[in-house]
Design an enzyme around this catalytic site. Structure first.
Site, PDB file in Angstrom:
ATOM      1  N   CYS A 104       0.837  -1.082  -0.068  1.00  0.00           N
ATOM      2  CA  CYS A 104      -0.007   0.062  -0.143  1.00  0.00           C
ATOM      3  C   CYS A 104       0.839   1.155   0.213  1.00  0.00           C
ATOM      4  CB  CYS A 104      -0.965   0.005   1.080  1.00  0.00           C
ATOM      5  SG  CYS A 104      -1.739   1.847   1.412  1.00  0.00           S
ATOM      6  N   HIS A 141      -7.854   8.407   3.448  1.00  0.00           N
ATOM      7  CA  HIS A 141      -7.125   9.564   3.670  1.00  0.00           C
ATOM      8  C   HIS A 141      -8.270  10.971   3.648  1.00  0.00           C
ATOM      9  CE1 HIS A 141      -6.951   8.431  -0.658  1.00  0.00           C
ATOM     10  NE2 HIS A 141      -7.406   9.674  -0.698  1.00  0.00           N
ATOM     11  N   GLY A 170     -13.883   8.394  -7.090  1.00  0.00           N
ATOM     12  CA  GLY A 170     -12.641   8.481  -7.695  1.00  0.00           C
ATOM     13  C   GLY A 170     -11.396   8.173  -6.778  1.00  0.00           C
ATOM     14  N   HIS A 214      -8.455  14.671   2.531  1.00  0.00           N
ATOM     15  CA  HIS A 214      -7.933  15.832   1.683  1.00  0.00           C
ATOM     16  C   HIS A 214      -8.254  17.199   2.490  1.00  0.00           C
ATOM     17  CE1 HIS A 214      -7.389  13.791  -2.253  1.00  0.00           C
ATOM     18  NE2 HIS A 214      -8.166  12.824  -1.818  1.00  0.00           N
ATOM     19  N   CYS A 225       0.707   3.380   3.190  1.00  0.00           N
ATOM     20  CA  CYS A 225       1.371   2.568   4.319  1.00  0.00           C
ATOM     21  C   CYS A 225       3.104   2.723   4.062  1.00  0.00           C
ATOM     22  CB  CYS A 225       1.012   0.899   4.311  1.00  0.00           C
ATOM     23  SG  CYS A 225      -0.350   0.630   5.062  1.00  0.00           S
ATOM     24  N   ASN A 239     -12.604  10.801  -0.367  1.00  0.00           N
ATOM     25  CA  ASN A 239     -13.109   9.997  -1.429  1.00  0.00           C
ATOM     26  C   ASN A 239     -13.351   8.704  -1.146  1.00  0.00           C
ATOM     27  OD1 ASN A 239     -13.572  12.149  -3.432  1.00  0.00           O
ATOM     28  ND2 ASN A 239     -11.314  12.095  -3.589  1.00  0.00           N
TER      29      ASN A 239
HETATM   30  P1  5GP Z   1      -7.749   9.891  -4.030  1.00  0.00           P
HETATM   31  O1  5GP Z   1      -7.769  10.287  -5.341  1.00  0.00           O
HETATM   32  O2  5GP Z   1      -7.596   8.430  -3.558  1.00  0.00           O
HETATM   33  O3  5GP Z   1      -8.826  10.736  -3.107  1.00  0.00           O
HETATM   34  O4  5GP Z   1      -6.453  10.769  -3.607  1.00  0.00           O
HETATM   35  C1  5GP Z   1      -5.188  10.232  -3.457  1.00  0.00           C
HETATM   36  C2  5GP Z   1      -4.424  11.701  -3.485  1.00  0.00           C
HETATM   37  O5  5GP Z   1      -3.016  11.183  -3.251  1.00  0.00           O
HETATM   38  C3  5GP Z   1      -4.268  12.449  -4.656  1.00  0.00           C
HETATM   39  O6  5GP Z   1      -4.558  13.781  -4.635  1.00  0.00           O
HETATM   40  C4  5GP Z   1      -2.864  12.134  -5.265  1.00  0.00           C
HETATM   41  O7  5GP Z   1      -2.269  13.601  -5.994  1.00  0.00           O
HETATM   42  C5  5GP Z   1      -2.026  12.013  -4.117  1.00  0.00           C
HETATM   43  N1  5GP Z   1      -0.833  11.133  -4.452  1.00  0.00           N
HETATM   44  C6  5GP Z   1      -0.907  10.008  -5.109  1.00  0.00           C
HETATM   45  N2  5GP Z   1       0.474   9.487  -4.884  1.00  0.00           N
HETATM   46  C7  5GP Z   1       1.091  10.273  -3.903  1.00  0.00           C
HETATM   47  C8  5GP Z   1       2.600  10.164  -3.416  1.00  0.00           C
HETATM   48  O8  5GP Z   1       3.240   9.292  -3.687  1.00  0.00           O
HETATM   49  N3  5GP Z   1       2.711  11.319  -2.655  1.00  0.00           N
HETATM   50  C9  5GP Z   1       1.829  12.282  -2.301  1.00  0.00           C
HETATM   51  N4  5GP Z   1       2.349  13.203  -1.564  1.00  0.00           N
HETATM   52  N5  5GP Z   1       0.531  12.119  -2.600  1.00  0.00           N
HETATM   53  C10 5GP Z   1       0.223  11.219  -3.648  1.00  0.00           C
HETATM   54 ZN    ZN Z   2      -2.377   1.308   3.622  1.00  0.00          ZN
END
Ligand code: 5GP
Ligand code: ZN
Length: 112
Positions: free
Chosen positions: A4, A99, A92, A101, A7, A86
Site C-alpha cells: 500500500c 485519507h 474517484g 484531503h 502505508c 473519496n
Molecule cells: P484519492 O484520489 O484517492 O482521493 O487521493 C489520492 C491523492 O494522493 C491524490 O490527490 C494524489 O495526488 C495523492 N498522491 C498519490 N500518490 C502520492 C504520493 O506518492 N505522494 C503524495 N504526497 N501524494 C500522492
Molecule cells: Zn495502507
C-alpha cells in the site's frame, strides 16, 4: 499492508513532505495539489476507506478530526478549509488507504 502506497509513506519507506506526524497519524502535502494548500491526513494503520471504519478502528478517525484544525492552522489555513474523503470508485478514490484531503488557501467553489 505491504503493497500500500500510503502505508509505505507512513512507514517512511517513500518520502513525503510532512506537515505533522505522531505515533498514530501523518499529515503530508499532496503530490498534485488542486488548491493553493492541499495536504492529506492518514492513519498509520491501514484502513481501506470510509466504508471500512468500524467500532474497532474508529478511534483513530476521531483523533484525525481532533487534530485537523491544529494542522490546518500550521499550514496557514486561517480563513477556513475543506475536508474531503473519496470513498470507492464513483468518488474517484485512487489510493485504497483512507485519507482526508484538506484544501484551502483560496475561496473554494462547490461543484461535482
Ligand atoms: P484519492 O484520489 O484517492 O482521493 O487521493 C489520492 C491523492 O494522493 C491524490 O490527490 C494524489 O495526488 C495523492 N498522491 C498519490 N500518490 C502520492 C504520493 O506518492 N505522494 C503524495 N504526497 N501524494 C500522492
Ligand atoms: Zn495502507
Amino acid at each position: 499492508m505491504s503493497d500500500c502506497l500510503f502505508c509505505k509513506i507512513a512507514a517512511g519507506e517513500i518520502p513525503s513532505k510532512k506537515l505533522y506526524e505522531d505515533d498514530k497519524i501523518l499529515a503530508f502535502y499532496d503530490i498534485s495539489p488542486i488548491a493553493p494548500v492541499h495536504f492529506l491526513v492518514i492513519p498509520k494503520e491501514h484502513i481501506q476507506s470510509v466504508d471500512m471504519v468500524n467500532e474497532e478502528n474508529s478511534a483513530v478517525i476521531a483523533y484525525i478530526f481532533q487534530k485537523i484544525g491544529e494542522i490546518a492552522k500550521e499550514a496557514g489555513l486561517t480563513n477556513g478549509y475543506r475536508v474531503i474523503s473519496n470513498c470507492g470508485a464513483d468518488a474517484g478514490q485512487t489510493v485504497p488507504h483512507i485519507h482526508f484531503h484538506v484544501l484551502g488557501g483560496k475561496e473554494l467553489n462547490w461543484q461535482v
